[in-house]
Design an enzyme around this catalytic site. Structure first.
Site, PDB file in Angstrom:
ATOM      1  N   ARG A 165     -33.706   9.598  60.445  1.00 25.78           N
ATOM      2  CA  ARG A 165     -34.256   8.297  60.870  1.00 25.78           C
ATOM      3  C   ARG A 165     -35.520   8.604  61.655  1.00 25.78           C
ATOM      4  O   ARG A 165     -35.476   9.288  62.671  1.00 25.78           O
ATOM      5  CB  ARG A 165     -33.260   7.529  61.740  1.00 25.78           C
ATOM      6  CG  ARG A 165     -33.908   6.352  62.457  1.00 25.78           C
ATOM      7  CD  ARG A 165     -32.936   5.398  63.079  1.00 25.78           C
ATOM      8  NE  ARG A 165     -32.234   4.624  62.068  1.00 25.78           N
ATOM      9  CZ  ARG A 165     -31.614   3.474  62.307  1.00 25.78           C
ATOM     10  NH1 ARG A 165     -31.589   2.963  63.519  1.00 25.78           N
ATOM     11  NH2 ARG A 165     -30.989   2.829  61.338  1.00 25.78           N
ATOM     12  N   HIS A 176     -35.517   1.205  54.308  1.00 24.21           N
ATOM     13  CA  HIS A 176     -34.159   1.391  54.849  1.00 24.21           C
ATOM     14  C   HIS A 176     -33.168   1.288  53.671  1.00 24.21           C
ATOM     15  O   HIS A 176     -32.421   0.323  53.546  1.00 24.21           O
ATOM     16  CB  HIS A 176     -33.881   0.311  55.900  1.00 24.21           C
ATOM     17  CG  HIS A 176     -32.726   0.618  56.800  1.00 24.21           C
ATOM     18  ND1 HIS A 176     -31.971   1.767  56.701  1.00 24.21           N
ATOM     19  CD2 HIS A 176     -32.195  -0.089  57.832  1.00 24.21           C
ATOM     20  CE1 HIS A 176     -31.026   1.743  57.641  1.00 24.21           C
ATOM     21  NE2 HIS A 176     -31.135   0.633  58.335  1.00 24.21           N
ATOM     22  N   GLN A 215     -29.308   0.658  54.031  1.00 20.09           N
ATOM     23  CA  GLN A 215     -29.029  -0.738  54.385  1.00 20.09           C
ATOM     24  C   GLN A 215     -29.020  -1.604  53.130  1.00 20.09           C
ATOM     25  O   GLN A 215     -28.112  -2.417  52.925  1.00 20.09           O
ATOM     26  CB  GLN A 215     -30.097  -1.235  55.369  1.00 20.09           C
ATOM     27  CG  GLN A 215     -29.869  -2.659  55.836  1.00 20.09           C
ATOM     28  CD  GLN A 215     -28.575  -2.801  56.624  1.00 20.09           C
ATOM     29  OE1 GLN A 215     -28.367  -2.103  57.599  1.00 20.09           O
ATOM     30  NE2 GLN A 215     -27.697  -3.700  56.206  1.00 20.09           N
ATOM     31  N   ASP A 221     -34.158 -10.519  59.489  1.00 17.90           N
ATOM     32  CA  ASP A 221     -34.147  -9.313  60.340  1.00 17.90           C
ATOM     33  C   ASP A 221     -35.039  -9.606  61.545  1.00 17.90           C
ATOM     34  O   ASP A 221     -35.779 -10.607  61.564  1.00 17.90           O
ATOM     35  CB  ASP A 221     -34.665  -8.105  59.525  1.00 17.90           C
ATOM     36  CG  ASP A 221     -34.595  -6.785  60.304  1.00 17.90           C
ATOM     37  OD1 ASP A 221     -33.842  -6.722  61.303  1.00 17.90           O
ATOM     38  OD2 ASP A 221     -35.302  -5.823  59.925  1.00 17.90           O
ATOM     39  N   CYS A 247     -29.100  -7.314  58.852  1.00 21.82           N
ATOM     40  CA  CYS A 247     -28.780  -5.883  58.942  1.00 21.82           C
ATOM     41  C   CYS A 247     -28.246  -5.491  60.316  1.00 21.82           C
ATOM     42  O   CYS A 247     -27.568  -4.471  60.436  1.00 21.82           O
ATOM     43  CB  CYS A 247     -30.012  -5.059  58.616  1.00 21.82           C
ATOM     44  SG  CYS A 247     -31.387  -5.397  59.738  1.00 21.82           S
ATOM     45  N   ARG A 304     -21.776  -0.362  55.334  1.00 22.15           N
ATOM     46  CA  ARG A 304     -22.638   0.817  55.517  1.00 22.15           C
ATOM     47  C   ARG A 304     -21.793   2.085  55.394  1.00 22.15           C
ATOM     48  O   ARG A 304     -22.187   3.054  54.750  1.00 22.15           O
ATOM     49  CB  ARG A 304     -23.318   0.784  56.907  1.00 22.15           C
ATOM     50  CG  ARG A 304     -24.393  -0.271  57.091  1.00 22.15           C
ATOM     51  CD  ARG A 304     -25.645   0.024  56.297  1.00 22.15           C
ATOM     52  NE  ARG A 304     -26.236   1.306  56.627  1.00 22.15           N
ATOM     53  CZ  ARG A 304     -27.042   1.537  57.667  1.00 22.15           C
ATOM     54  NH1 ARG A 304     -27.396   0.555  58.461  1.00 22.15           N
ATOM     55  NH2 ARG A 304     -27.539   2.741  57.890  1.00 22.15           N
TER      56      ARG A 304
END
Ligand code: CP
Ligand code: NVA
Length: 310
Positions: free
Chosen positions: A108, A135, A138, A230, A270, A298
């Site tokens: 990340r 991402h 996700q 988001d 998310c 996830r």
């Protein structure tokens, strides 16, 4: 036919075919069912995943670490501030050293090119756990949640409201590949990157999906089966918060907008969420919200990705 994805990186969903993504999703749903039925797997027995974090995380860190444990493997949390990378050791050296110890790396970070460089120099799979650009894990959990709830992907309409950010980019790439029609409403100046939209359009031609880009949230949500939003300021954009707050204020996913969607529309986010900003408390806590199922997924989808790639 089951494809052999062993050894591949997972930097973007765009690198995978529709059939490959379906295989990952089907395996993730199977792993979820089996976990709930008490069946344990040892698919990654003796394997080790290094997890490099240059940014904060709750879901990604815990779901990767737990996922690795549940598959019989081991995960190491590697904070970038404690690694030599934080003191200037080149990414290409880090990649080659870690390849001698580990079986996979999750990263990340900020610059997407850093994840790409790591992948180019590592000879083990590198999984993107979020960059400023993308991402993908996700987006896989998002697709899994939609498939699980709606029983299909192709032909559904997903509306995304807000910032054209990493989550939006991967969601658009994933949906266009799988044949979901996507409508995105972003304020002027906060649209998705043209290079990502161009790739999504290529996928949409093959899958028969449509892509609508607008500044009008009402147009985007009309008749949508899935509503998604988001945060307005992502990690690293904290200084722009005030400016963004102003630009995005008409893009809140609230009850009025939810009413314009399909009757049984599902609400996704998310997480982490900022209630009263991109989503109202009423909507995220409402009966159409599946955000915690989505967060759970996830774990399952990343277990499938790791088991198939590592
Ligand atoms: N959605 C997501 O990636 O959450 P974290 O930042 O907590 O990992
Ligand atoms: N767009 C958000 C997603 C967090 C999971 C960010 O990058 O901060």
């Amino acid at each position: 036919m089951v494809s052999n994805m062993r050894g591949r990186d997972f930097l973007t969903v765009h690198d995978f075919s529709k059939e490959e993504l379906y295989e990952i999703l089907r395996f993730a749903l199977q792993l979820k069912r089996e976990k709930k039925a008490g069946l344990e797997h040892r698919l990654l027995l003796g394997k080790t995943l290094g997890m490099i974090f240059q940014k904060a995380s709750t879901r990604t860190r815990v779901s990767f670490e737990v996922g690795m444990f549940q598959l019989g493997g081991y995960a190491l949390f590697l904070s970038a501030t404690d690694l030599q990378i934080g003191r200037g050791e080149p990414v290409k050296d880090t990649a080659r050293v870690l390849s001698r110890y580990l079986d996979g790396i999750m990263i990340r970070t900020f610059e997407h090119s850093e994840a790409e460089e790591l992948a180019a120099f590592a000879d083990i799979p590198v999984i993107n756990g979020l960059t400023d650009l993308l991402h993908p894990c996700q987006a896989m959990a998002d697709l899994m949640t939609i498939l699980e709830q709606k029983g299909k992907l192709a032909g559904l309409k997903l509306a995304y409201l807000g910032d054209g950010n990493n989550v939006a980019h991967s969601l658009l790439l994933a949906c266009s590949k799988m044949g979901l029609n996507v409508a995105v409403a972003s304020p002027k100046g906060y649209e998705m990157q043209a290079t990502i939209v161009a790739k999504a359009k290529e996928s949409a031609v093959a899958s028969g999906a449509s892509i609508t880009l607008t500044t009008d949230p009402l147009e985007a949500v009309a008749g949508a089966d899935i509503l998604y939003t988001d945060v307005w300021a992502s990690m690293g954009q904290e200084a722009e918060y005030q400016l963004r707050f102003k630009a995005f204020q008409h893009y809140q996913l609230n009850k009025q907008l939810l009413k314009k969607a399909a009757d049984n529309a599902m609400v996704l986010h998310c997480l982490p969420a900022h209630r009263g900003e991109e989503i109202s408390d009423e909507v995220i806590e409402g009966s159409q919200s599946l955000v915690f199922e989505q967060a759970e997924n996830r774990l399952h989808v990343q277990k499938a990705i790791m088991a198939m790639l590592i």
